[in-house]
Design a protein around this motif. Structure first.
Motif, PDB file in Angstrom:
ATOM      1  N   ASP A 148     -33.506  -4.386 -54.714  1.00  0.00           N
ATOM      2  CA  ASP A 148     -34.593  -3.976 -53.821  1.00  0.00           C
ATOM      3  C   ASP A 148     -34.218  -4.401 -52.401  1.00  0.00           C
ATOM      4  OD1 ASP A 148     -36.849  -3.732 -52.291  1.00  0.00           O
ATOM      5  OD2 ASP A 148     -38.202  -4.573 -53.802  1.00  0.00           O
ATOM      6  N   GLU A 149     -33.806  -3.392 -51.600  1.00  0.00           N
ATOM      7  CA  GLU A 149     -33.260  -3.692 -50.268  1.00  0.00           C
ATOM      8  C   GLU A 149     -34.228  -4.472 -49.391  1.00  0.00           C
ATOM      9  OE1 GLU A 149     -30.285  -3.272 -49.415  1.00  0.00           O
ATOM     10  OE2 GLU A 149     -29.555  -1.973 -51.022  1.00  0.00           O
ATOM     11  N   THR A 150     -35.529  -4.232 -49.593  1.00  0.00           N
ATOM     12  CA  THR A 150     -36.502  -4.846 -48.693  1.00  0.00           C
ATOM     13  C   THR A 150     -36.729  -6.315 -49.020  1.00  0.00           C
ATOM     14  OG1 THR A 150     -38.323  -4.245 -50.151  1.00  0.00           O
ATOM     15  CG2 THR A 150     -37.744  -2.670 -48.424  1.00  0.00           C
ATOM     16  N   ALA A 154     -22.712  -5.236 -57.909  1.00  0.00           N
ATOM     17  CA  ALA A 154     -23.975  -5.903 -57.576  1.00  0.00           C
ATOM     18  C   ALA A 154     -24.644  -5.282 -56.356  1.00  0.00           C
ATOM     19  CB  ALA A 154     -23.726  -7.384 -57.338  1.00  0.00           C
ATOM     20  N   ASN A 155     -23.881  -4.578 -55.539  1.00  0.00           N
ATOM     21  CA  ASN A 155     -24.440  -3.961 -54.330  1.00  0.00           C
ATOM     22  C   ASN A 155     -25.267  -4.938 -53.499  1.00  0.00           C
ATOM     23  OD1 ASN A 155     -23.315  -1.415 -54.862  1.00  0.00           O
ATOM     24  ND2 ASN A 155     -24.929  -1.033 -56.368  1.00  0.00           N
ATOM     25  N   GLY A 156     -24.753  -6.125 -53.363  1.00  0.00           N
ATOM     26  CA  GLY A 156     -25.415  -7.104 -52.505  1.00  0.00           C
ATOM     27  C   GLY A 156     -26.449  -7.971 -53.198  1.00  0.00           C
ATOM     28  N   SER A 157     -26.682  -7.761 -54.483  1.00  0.00           N
ATOM     29  CA  SER A 157     -27.691  -8.569 -55.189  1.00  0.00           C
ATOM     30  C   SER A 157     -27.353 -10.057 -55.140  1.00  0.00           C
ATOM     31  CB  SER A 157     -27.749  -8.193 -56.678  1.00  0.00           C
ATOM     32  OG  SER A 157     -28.011  -6.847 -56.838  1.00  0.00           O
ATOM     33  N   THR A 182     -18.982  -7.569 -58.757  1.00  0.00           N
ATOM     34  CA  THR A 182     -18.425  -7.299 -57.430  1.00  0.00           C
ATOM     35  C   THR A 182     -19.524  -7.165 -56.391  1.00  0.00           C
ATOM     36  OG1 THR A 182     -18.486  -4.899 -57.716  1.00  0.00           O
ATOM     37  CG2 THR A 182     -16.496  -6.021 -58.462  1.00  0.00           C
ATOM     38  N   ASN A 183     -19.176  -7.534 -55.177  1.00  0.00           N
ATOM     39  CA  ASN A 183     -20.049  -7.319 -54.014  1.00  0.00           C
ATOM     40  C   ASN A 183     -21.424  -7.966 -54.165  1.00  0.00           C
ATOM     41  OD1 ASN A 183     -20.747  -6.436 -51.489  1.00  0.00           O
ATOM     42  ND2 ASN A 183     -21.217  -4.325 -52.121  1.00  0.00           N
ATOM     43  N   ALA A 184     -21.426  -9.229 -54.571  1.00  0.00           N
ATOM     44  CA  ALA A 184     -22.699  -9.948 -54.726  1.00  0.00           C
ATOM     45  C   ALA A 184     -22.904 -10.908 -53.558  1.00  0.00           C
ATOM     46  CB  ALA A 184     -22.682 -10.725 -56.035  1.00  0.00           C
TER      47      ALA A 184
HETATM   48  C1  LIG Z   1     -21.728  -3.992 -50.841  1.00  0.00           C
HETATM   49  O1  LIG Z   1     -23.149  -4.020 -50.832  1.00  0.00           O
HETATM   50  C2  LIG Z   1     -23.732  -3.693 -49.585  1.00  0.00           C
HETATM   51  C3  LIG Z   1     -25.226  -3.924 -49.699  1.00  0.00           C
HETATM   52  O2  LIG Z   1     -25.791  -3.096 -50.639  1.00  0.00           O
HETATM   53  C4  LIG Z   1     -23.363  -2.266 -49.221  1.00  0.00           C
HETATM   54  O3  LIG Z   1     -23.925  -1.950 -47.975  1.00  0.00           O
HETATM   55  C5  LIG Z   1     -21.866  -2.132 -49.193  1.00  0.00           C
HETATM   56  O4  LIG Z   1     -21.518  -0.770 -48.981  1.00  0.00           O
HETATM   57  C6  LIG Z   1     -21.232  -2.586 -50.510  1.00  0.00           C
HETATM   58  N1  LIG Z   1     -19.825  -2.611 -50.402  1.00  0.00           N
HETATM   59  C7  LIG Z   1     -19.042  -2.027 -51.296  1.00  0.00           C
HETATM   60  C8  LIG Z   1     -17.593  -2.162 -51.055  1.00  0.00           C
HETATM   61  O5  LIG Z   1     -19.468  -1.451 -52.274  1.00  0.00           O
END
Ligand SMILES: *[C@@H]1O[C@H](CO)[C@@H](O)[C@H](O)[C@H]1NC(C)=O
Length: 997
Positions: free
Chosen positions: A549-551, A162-165, A107-109
């Motif tokens: 790694d956010e950076t 994935a938190n944006g990975s 999720t959230n990739a």
């Molecule tokens: C998805 O990932 C982004 C980047 O890390 C984060 O800011 C955001 O809160 C996440 N969204 C959810 C729904 O977890």
């Protein structure tokens, strides 16, 4: 059966075991048997679930069957049929999960799909989910349909936040020897190229593929999920290649690893008669590389290729004539046989357009030869591998009647052979601008299977776009191999070959966190049964979360190499690479950071605060002011001033390189451009004229300046090199020796040895290599390790007269006057050397300065090496075992948290980094960057920088690079550690100038 007329084949193209006459008899005999037996059978379960069942029909049978066979000749893999398979599938033919049978929801990739948007850009979906079930991608996008999830047992669903990975398709390598050059390599497992002749289309890489190759795991951990396994490029036709997935299958066979097993893989007749399944592509490897010269020159090669294709064409024409008759119903029923020739089976399929052809051809002359061949016989060219000159002759490469091939390249690493001499790091970008499909590859032992993504990163740095750089290792190779309908992109219905990264994949040092193949998670590796070599702990549970790694979630900035690219084209691949010396005043503006050399470490002399960047004034090559623009305001004067905007860049000391023969040769594979062969004192008698049993030599006597490797090194910030005459081992050459003589240290920018300051230290250190015999030994037996150590002991004890060079220099080494650099990989040999050192110190009363270089297994003895105060120079940061001596590697992330470098540093060992090949010297700054990200916070950037400057100097005993006279390198757009920066100038106090690059 129609008369066959064989053109006389040269001896070259005939397999020794099979004379023409015998071959014809064999084929006829075979046909007769098959006719008599009237066989028909169902076979081949490929070991996946559900089993694939193919039905084969005999070659010669009833009229109906003959007609079916005739039809099959013209049946080709149909891209549109194959393309329609993807979305239809709900379970993969390759799925064999055993008990596990897990589904995965990411999720959230940030997903690089590899699919094109309507405007031609690549589709990247942020905040996206991805569902894998049954080996396939079941859903991808911002919201996965709930009904898909609801049918999955929640205990069988693993959710990964994935938190944006970044998530990409699994990487695809078109130039792989995995399995056939199995690691650790042994004599009996070396199956990657045949010496039986130049034309060997009957060989199949799958027959030599060892599924236990340790490198499969290492390559998967680097994100590679599929690879074309090539059967050797030293033959004009090496044989049939196979594209495999790297995961170990439940069955454990090589065949079960093939992505799309071609029909009839394990039968000799009746290919392509399958009614159920669409036809799959076969793959051929052919070559016009320098390596084929063992069978003759280019004219010989082309004749062997033409005669082979001629043979195949005769058979094809006979088949076509026969079938034309058969289709009109005119044939003599009782004796009817479809003409065939088993030996040319693959080439027949090539001529009939059923094969994806990879041709290893580099120079323009070779590309031209191959294209003319393709036009003469009417077969396709799908991939030109190592086509180092393709970017110089785009019109030529476009000239194949059968369409434009994709170009598969390395990003750097040229100039080591004639065929790579005009290669350029700008070639991928240039080719892409001309609409060629660009594929980045690895290259056997030089760029190993763990470094595929690094090639894409460098290609990006040198101008390939972000999209195309990622595509060059995913969708572009998949498409060129004919497998773009199931791998290389992330889309519903495609194979679930997926990589999740800890940073943007084009960031140096970014590492996969998770890797799936066929929807089964491979990385992290779970050690269940002792089957895997590297285990990395346990999976935490059904809910997992990745901390990117956010950076580093964006692609690094891209410097502009427009001028260099233009120059490269203008000079037909050989730009002069010279700087523009500027002796007047040079002002660097917008400087973020200035480092200088201290006595034994790198010191910071300026760091801009957030708002205001700094100014550096250089006069006659000497820095006269560092500070804010007010601090370094210029007094108006008539003096000429050159202004350089560093755009937030940095100035730091020039790098030092060690480990390769840079400066001692021009082209590695051309002996006429090198120093020549050395005498090995352990296996020959050194001629009397030396009056020296060891035959001591000095690299200083062999220095050549102005080589392309040295110029490239300089342009990439490596201003100083220490080189010895030791050379990296070449396959099948008995080129190991113990004594390599004295190294020398010189400036990479110098034009000749008499130039002031050209050499920094004539004799730097004494070099020996202690190694076990090679697995690929060819020639006289190797001298044993015990003999090497006995000889070394005797020399260090001082039993050779000091009137000879050998006696003198080994005595100096024993006393610690100069370092003794020992090239060694095995921990056992290192341990023996540590003992030897104690013995010698005890006896001589000195303090030997022993250094290990290479030292792949040194991490096993980190503590002992630290205690013995032995320095270590690592020459590979992503090692694979290329010999038994180095089989115990510590792979590093994601397989192990620790790296060899990290463990050595933790143990207090003095460490430097080096390279093995002169073409790799220019990559020193990229290596440093990788270390910085792998080591994390345990080492400051300045300490990392020390690995290729002050530390290395200290270890090697280089004394002449004084802080006041040391060259400084100006990077624009970032520091040495950023891919976004490039070297724009070298400040040289010693020469009194700034070299503008
Ligand atoms: C998805 O990932 C982004 C980047 O890390 C984060 O800011 C955001 O809160 C996440 N969204 C959810 C729904 O977890």
């Amino acid at each position: 059966m129609p008369e066959k007329t064989y053109a006389p084949l040269s001896d070259l193209s005939t397999p020794p075991a099979l004379s023409l006459a015998r071959k014809t008899v064999t084929v006829l005999f075979f046909l007769a048997i098959s006719l008599a037996l009237w066989w028909s059978y169902d076979v081949v379960s490929v070991g996946s679930t559900p089993a694939r069942v193919y039905t084969y029909v005999p070659a010669s049978a009833s009229a109906q069957e003959i007609l079916r066979r005739c039809n099959s000749f013209n049946a080709r893999p149909d891209p549109s049929v194959l393309a329609s398979l993807g979305p239809k599938r709900t379970i993969s033919d390759r799925y064999d999960p055993g008990k596990q049978n897990m589904s995965y929801l990411i999720t959230n990739a940030t997903i690089f799909t590899g699919m094109k948007n309507e405007d031609g850009s690549v589709k990247i979906i942020t905040g996206s989910d991805l569902l894998m079930t049954n080996g396939l991608i079941r859903a991808i996008g911002r919201d996965v349909p709930r009904d898909l999830l609801s049918v999955i047992d929640s205990r069988k669903l693993s959710v990964i936040r994935a938190n944006g990975s970044w998530v990409t398709p699994g990487l695809v390598d078109v130039n792989s020897q995995l399995g056939v050059f199995s690691s650790p390599p042994l004599r009996a497992s070396n199956d990657f190229d045949s010496k039986k002749g130049p034309i060997l289309p009957w060989l199949r890489s799958i027959d030599g593929l060892h599924t236990r190759d340790n490198n499969f795991e290492l390559a998967m951990a680097a994100g590679t999920t599929s690879a074309q396994i090539l059967p050797g490029s030293s033959n004009s036709i090496g044989g049939e290649a196979f594209v495999v997935k790297l995961r170990r299958t439940a069955e454990g066979s090589a065949v079960s690893m093939i992505v799309d097993p071609p029909h009839g893989l394990n039968s000799t007749r009746g290919k392509g008669l399958d009614q159920e399944e669409p036809m799959r592509w076969r793959h051929l490897m052919q070559s016009c590389s320098e390596k084929t010269r063992r069978y003759g020159n280019r004219m010989d090669m082309m004749w062997s290729l033409r005669s082979a294709y001629h043979e195949a064409r005769l058979v094809m024409q006979a088949q076509d004539a026969f079938c034309a008759k058969a289709e009109t119903g005119i044939w003599d029923d009782s004796r009817a046989q479809v003409p065939d020739d088993f030996q040319w089976d693959l080439l027949l399929d090539v001529l009939r357009g059923k094969v994806k052809v990879t041709s290893d051809c580099s120079e323009a002359i070779d590309l031209d030869n191959m294209i003319r061949l393709s036009n003469e016989f009417g077969f396709p060219l799908d991939i030109f591998l190592h086509a180092s000159e393709a970017y110089l002759v785009p019109a030529l490469v476009n000239g194949s009647d059968a369409g434009t091939p994709a170009i598969a390249l390395l990003s750097t690493g040229y100039h080591h052979s004639r065929e790579s001499y005009r290669g350029s790091e700008f070639a991928p970008a240039i080719l892409a601008s001309r609409n060629f499909s660009v594929i980045m590859t690895t290259d056997g032992l030089i760029v190993n299977s763990r470094q595929l993504i690094d090639e894409a990163r460098k290609a990006y740095h040198f101008g390939l776009s972000e999209d195309l750089a990622l595509a060059s290792v995913t969708s572009a190779p998949a498409k060129a191999l004919g497998l773009g309908y199931r791998i290389g992109v992330l889309e519903e219905g495609y194979d679930a070959d997926v990589v999740m990264w800890d940073s943007h994949p084009l960031q140096l040092g970014a590492s996969p966190v998770h890797v799936w193949i066929d929807g089964m998670r491979q990385i992290p590796l779970i050690k269940e049964s002792g089957r895997s070599t590297y285990s990395s702990g346990t999976i935490s549970g059904v809910e997992e979360s990745v901390d990117p790694d956010e950076t580093r979630q964006n692609a690094p900035g891209q410097p502009s190499y427009e001028k260099e690219t233009r120059e490269t084209l203008n000079w037909d691949g050989l730009p002069p690479l010279m700087g523009l010396p500027e002796e007047s005043r040079v002002v660097f503006r917008n400087v973020k950071e200035v480092w200088k050399k201290g006595r034994d470490k790198i010191e910071e002399s300026f760091l801009a605060d957030k708002e205001t960047l700094g100014t550096v004034i250089v006069e006659n090559g000497k820095i006269t002011c560092v500070g804010t623009s007010e601090d370094c305001a210029l007094v108006p004067s008539n003096e000429r001033t050159v202004d350089i905007d560093l755009q937030g860049g940095s100035i730091s000391p020039g790098l030092l390189t060690f480990g390769s023969p840079v400066g001692l040769e021009e082209i590695d594979s051309e002996s006429s451009t090198s120093d020549g062969d050395l005498l090995d004192a352990l296996s020959v008698n050194i001629p009397n004229i030396f009056n020296d049993v060891g035959g001591m030599i000095r690299a200083f006597d062999a220095l050549v300046f102005d080589t392309r490797h040295a110029r490239m090194a300089y342009r990439f910030g490596v201003t100083t090199a220490t080189s010895s005459l030791s050379k990296p081992h070449q396959l099948y050459k008995n080129d190991d020796r113990m004594i390599w003589g004295l190294s020398t240290t010189f400036r990479t920018a110098a034009s000749h040895v008499l130039e002031p300051g050209a050499t920094i230290q004539t004799d730097t250190a004494l070099h020996v290599r202690i190694t076990r015999p090679r697995f690929d030994l060819n020639g006289p037996p190797a001298v044993s390790v015990s003999s090497q150590l006995a000889a070394l002991r005797r020399l260090l004890y001082g039993w050779e007269s000091r009137d000879t060079d050998t006696g003198l220099w080994f005595r100096k080494a024993a006393e610690g006057v100069i370092p003794l650099i020992v090239e060694v990989e095995s921990a056992d040999i290192m341990a023996s050397l540590i003992l030897l050192r104690h013995e010698v110190d005890g006896k001589i009363g000195g303090q030997m300065r022993m250094v290990f270089i290479g030292a792949t297994e040194s991490w096993l003895l980190a503590k002992e090496i630290g205690q013995a105060r032995i320095g270590v120079i690592l020459t590979s940061l992503k090692p694979v075992a290329t010999k038994w001596d180095e089989r115990r590697i510590l792979p590093g992330p994601p397989l192990t948290n620790q790296t060899a470098l990290g463990m050595l540093l933790d143990a207090g060992v003095s460490v430097g980094i080096g390279v093995q090949h002169p073409q790799a010297v220019m990559e020193t700054r990229f290596q440093l960057s990788q270390v910085l990200h792998e080591i994390g916070a345990s080492l400051s950037p300045r300490e990392v920088y020390g690995l290729a400057t002050t530390n290395l100097e200290k270890i090697l005993g280089v004394k002449g690079i004084e802080p006041e006279s040391a060259d400084l390198v100006a990077f624009a757009g970032g520091s040495a550690f950023n891919l976004s920066s490039k070297v724009v100038a070298v400040i040289s106090p010693q020469r009194g100038l700034v070299d503008l690059l």
